[in-house]
Design a protein around this motif. Structure first.
Motif, PDB file in Angstrom:
ATOM      1  N   ARG A  62       0.844  -1.208   0.000  1.00  0.00           N
ATOM      2  CA  ARG A  62       0.000   0.000   0.000  1.00  0.00           C
ATOM      3  C   ARG A  62       0.875   1.251   0.000  1.00  0.00           C
ATOM      4  N   ALA A  63       1.896   1.201  -0.822  1.00  0.00           N
ATOM      5  CA  ALA A  63       2.862   2.301  -0.872  1.00  0.00           C
ATOM      6  C   ALA A  63       2.442   3.340  -1.893  1.00  0.00           C
ATOM      7  N   ALA A  64       2.979   4.567  -1.702  1.00  0.00           N
ATOM      8  CA  ALA A  64       2.756   5.640  -2.664  1.00  0.00           C
ATOM      9  C   ALA A  64       4.007   5.898  -3.494  1.00  0.00           C
ATOM     10  N   ARG A  65       5.163   5.397  -3.007  1.00  0.00           N
ATOM     11  CA  ARG A  65       6.417   5.675  -3.716  1.00  0.00           C
ATOM     12  C   ARG A  65       7.408   4.545  -3.465  1.00  0.00           C
ATOM     13  N   VAL A  66       8.161   4.198  -4.510  1.00  0.00           N
ATOM     14  CA  VAL A  66       9.210   3.184  -4.425  1.00  0.00           C
ATOM     15  C   VAL A  66      10.482   3.762  -5.027  1.00  0.00           C
ATOM     16  N   VAL A  67      11.613   3.464  -4.384  1.00  0.00           N
ATOM     17  CA  VAL A  67      12.916   3.888  -4.904  1.00  0.00           C
ATOM     18  C   VAL A  67      13.775   2.651  -5.087  1.00  0.00           C
ATOM     19  N   VAL A  68      14.356   2.510  -6.277  1.00  0.00           N
ATOM     20  CA  VAL A  68      15.272   1.404  -6.582  1.00  0.00           C
ATOM     21  C   VAL A  68      16.666   1.998  -6.737  1.00  0.00           C
ATOM     22  N   ASP A  69      17.588   1.597  -5.856  1.00  0.00           N
ATOM     23  CA  ASP A  69      18.973   2.075  -5.892  1.00  0.00           C
ATOM     24  C   ASP A  69      19.884   0.949  -6.345  1.00  0.00           C
ATOM     25  N   LEU A  70      20.666   1.200  -7.390  1.00  0.00           N
ATOM     26  CA  LEU A  70      21.640   0.235  -7.896  1.00  0.00           C
ATOM     27  C   LEU A  70      23.016   0.873  -7.862  1.00  0.00           C
ATOM     28  N   ALA A  71      23.978   0.165  -7.238  1.00  0.00           N
ATOM     29  CA  ALA A  71      25.328   0.728  -7.141  1.00  0.00           C
ATOM     30  C   ALA A  71      26.352  -0.392  -7.090  1.00  0.00           C
ATOM     31  N   VAL A  72      27.555  -0.093  -7.552  1.00  0.00           N
ATOM     32  CA  VAL A  72      28.713  -0.959  -7.355  1.00  0.00           C
ATOM     33  C   VAL A  72      29.757  -0.130  -6.618  1.00  0.00           C
ATOM     34  N   THR A  73      30.080  -0.568  -5.406  1.00  0.00           N
ATOM     35  CA  THR A  73      31.041   0.138  -4.564  1.00  0.00           C
ATOM     36  C   THR A  73      31.993  -0.862  -3.951  1.00  0.00           C
ATOM     37  N   ASP A  74      33.288  -0.617  -4.086  1.00  0.00           N
ATOM     38  CA  ASP A  74      34.306  -1.516  -3.521  1.00  0.00           C
ATOM     39  C   ASP A  74      34.068  -2.966  -3.928  1.00  0.00           C
ATOM     40  N   SER A  75      33.794  -3.173  -5.217  1.00  0.00           N
ATOM     41  CA  SER A  75      33.595  -4.516  -5.780  1.00  0.00           C
ATOM     42  C   SER A  75      32.413  -5.249  -5.158  1.00  0.00           C
ATOM     43  N   VAL A  76      31.424  -4.512  -4.701  1.00  0.00           N
ATOM     44  CA  VAL A  76      30.190  -5.103  -4.192  1.00  0.00           C
ATOM     45  C   VAL A  76      29.008  -4.460  -4.911  1.00  0.00           C
ATOM     46  N   LEU A  77      28.204  -5.278  -5.550  1.00  0.00           N
ATOM     47  CA  LEU A  77      26.982  -4.770  -6.164  1.00  0.00           C
ATOM     48  C   LEU A  77      25.893  -4.717  -5.110  1.00  0.00           C
ATOM     49  N   SER A  78      25.220  -3.586  -5.042  1.00  0.00           N
ATOM     50  CA  SER A  78      24.140  -3.404  -4.070  1.00  0.00           C
ATOM     51  C   SER A  78      22.891  -2.940  -4.805  1.00  0.00           C
ATOM     52  N   LEU A  79      21.799  -3.644  -4.570  1.00  0.00           N
ATOM     53  CA  LEU A  79      20.508  -3.281  -5.139  1.00  0.00           C
ATOM     54  C   LEU A  79      19.510  -3.151  -4.000  1.00  0.00           C
ATOM     55  N   GLU A  80      18.989  -1.948  -3.794  1.00  0.00           N
ATOM     56  CA  GLU A  80      18.031  -1.704  -2.712  1.00  0.00           C
ATOM     57  C   GLU A  80      16.701  -1.267  -3.287  1.00  0.00           C
ATOM     58  N   ILE A  81      15.641  -1.912  -2.829  1.00  0.00           N
ATOM     59  CA  ILE A  81      14.279  -1.530  -3.199  1.00  0.00           C
ATOM     60  C   ILE A  81      13.575  -1.103  -1.914  1.00  0.00           C
ATOM     61  N   SER A  82      13.240   0.160  -1.817  1.00  0.00           N
ATOM     62  CA  SER A  82      12.613   0.682  -0.596  1.00  0.00           C
ATOM     63  C   SER A  82      11.283   1.338  -0.942  1.00  0.00           C
ATOM     64  N   ASP A  83      10.324   1.203  -0.035  1.00  0.00           N
ATOM     65  CA  ASP A  83       9.006   1.802  -0.254  1.00  0.00           C
ATOM     66  C   ASP A  83       8.547   2.487   1.020  1.00  0.00           C
TER      67      ASP A  83
END
Length: 386
Positions: free
Chosen positions: A291-312
């Motif tokens: 029941r969210a109004a907004r979602v943010v998808v963050d994709l990054a590669v930092t220090d040889s680590v891929l990070s994908l965050e999905i927050s609502d």
């Protein structure tokens, strides 16, 4: 309750490190008087003790003061070879500090030779405790092996599912898609050559239905096997978030510190698909439950680590939701992440939910982004928003 070993069982195998024969005989007498059946061996020196450790024993008794040797040294030798074998220190003179040190180093008990009445219970207690520890250790090993097998099975199933999806998508493209396209051409020919307006109208209506069917088959193919991943992970996520926003009406923003294709092309095999499926599952859960109004998808590669965050900013996930017997979505994400050496972190509150996929790229043998080879970025412009 601790008691004498049943007669049907083999005698206790006792190794006694003692340089005074009468003390050895006295200890055996106390044990046998308590009903214990024994197979005992006495040794005096370090060399004899080390050779004796090659044999199987149930318990070790040791004096503290020995010629050129000590009970604590014997304990150290024993623990190097048999970490769980019971060791009881029995001495005529032993200070409290020495006794405490012996227990700290792994002795099961300590007794004075003047008080051997407690020897038999101490031996049985030490052996029973050790057997319980060994049984626990064996159970832990079996549980660990079972978990490993389950993890391997889950990974195999994930791989099999993707292979099956690929095959179905190809079948839809080659057979269903081709047939629908051919049928569309035939209907359009009929529309153009029909002299009856009613037939033309029916043909137009059929063409519209067929167009929807073709679009549905394309959508199904994309869900089964996202061909857009060939254009890079960023492009695939941009397409996914755009479609999610138009389909659900929930604002969805993609942010990344990667170029659209140049940097994601070097990701190890399997990582883009895992990241894509993680985002797909997370967005599906958001549309169904958050029941969210907004979602943010963050994709990054930092220090040889891929990070994908999905927050609502939705209602969050309760512990009861995660404990549901049929709640396989999050569990499946954990297993999918493990196929590429990654993991999932999930945090949730009344202010929303955040799901993070982390994959250490350095653990892979294949090519991966080299930070030194990437174009320099201004810190204020490192994140690209779509």
């Amino acid at each position: 309750m601790i008691g004498a070993r049943p007669a049907s069982r083999a005698p206790y195998r006792l190794l006694h490190l003692e340089d005074f024969e009468p003390d050895h005989e006295l200890a055996l007498a106390h044990l046998e008087r308590a009903g214990l059946r024994l197979h005992a061996k006495r040794v005096e020196t370090r060399a004899q003790f080390e050779r004796a450790l090659a044999e199987p024993w149930d318990v070790v008794l040791s004096d503290y003061q020995l010629p050129g040797f000590s009970g604590l040294e014997a304990l150290a030798l024993l623990r190097e070879q048999e970490p769980l074998l019971p060791f009881i220190l029995v001495s005529g003179r032993i200070g409290e500090d020495t006794a405490v040190e012996a227990m700290r180093r792994g002795a099961n008990d300590y007794l004075l030779k003047a008080n051997l009445a407690r020897l038999a219970p101490a031996v049985e207690q030490a052996i029973a405790t050790t057997e319980a520890r060994r049984a626990r250790a064996e159970a832990d090993r079996e549980l660990s092996a079972s978990r490993q097998r389950l993890s391997e099975l889950a990974q195999h199933l994930q791989t099999s599912v993707e292979a099956e999806r690929h095959a179905i998508a190809r079948e839809i493209h080659d057979e269903v898609g081709g047939s629908l396209t051919a049928l569309k051409f035939e209907l359009d020919w009929i529309r153009r050559h029909a002299g009856n307006p009613a037939v033309q109208q029916r043909a137009v209506s059929a063409l519209e239905t067929l167009t929807h069917a073709i679009e549905a088959s394309q959508r199904i193919m994309q869900n089964l096997r996202p061909a857009i991943l060939e254009q890079g992970l960023v492009a695939a996520l941009q397409w996914m978030t755009s479609r999610f926003e138009s389909r659900t009406g929930i604002a969805c923003e993609l942010r990344t510190n990667l170029r659209a294709q140049g940097e994601t092309a070097a990701l190890p095999a399997g990582v883009p698909l895992v990241a894509y499926r993680t985002a797909q599952e997370a967005l599906t859960n958001v549309s169904k439950h958050a029941r969210a109004a907004r979602v943010v998808v963050d994709l990054a590669v930092t220090d040889s680590v891929l990070s994908l965050e999905i927050s609502d900013d939705g209602r969050g996930i309760t512990s009861a939701d995660l404990a549901k017997a049929q709640s396989f979505g999050i569990r499946g994400l954990h297993e999918r992440a493990s196929t590429v050496g990654g993991w999932i972190d999930l945090s949730s509150s009344v202010r929303g939910t955040s799901l993070i996929l982390s994959v250490p790229l350095a653990e892979f043998d294949g090519a991966r982004p080299d930070p030194a080879a990437l174009p320099a970025q201004d810190p204020d412009e490192a994140w690209t928003t779509y």
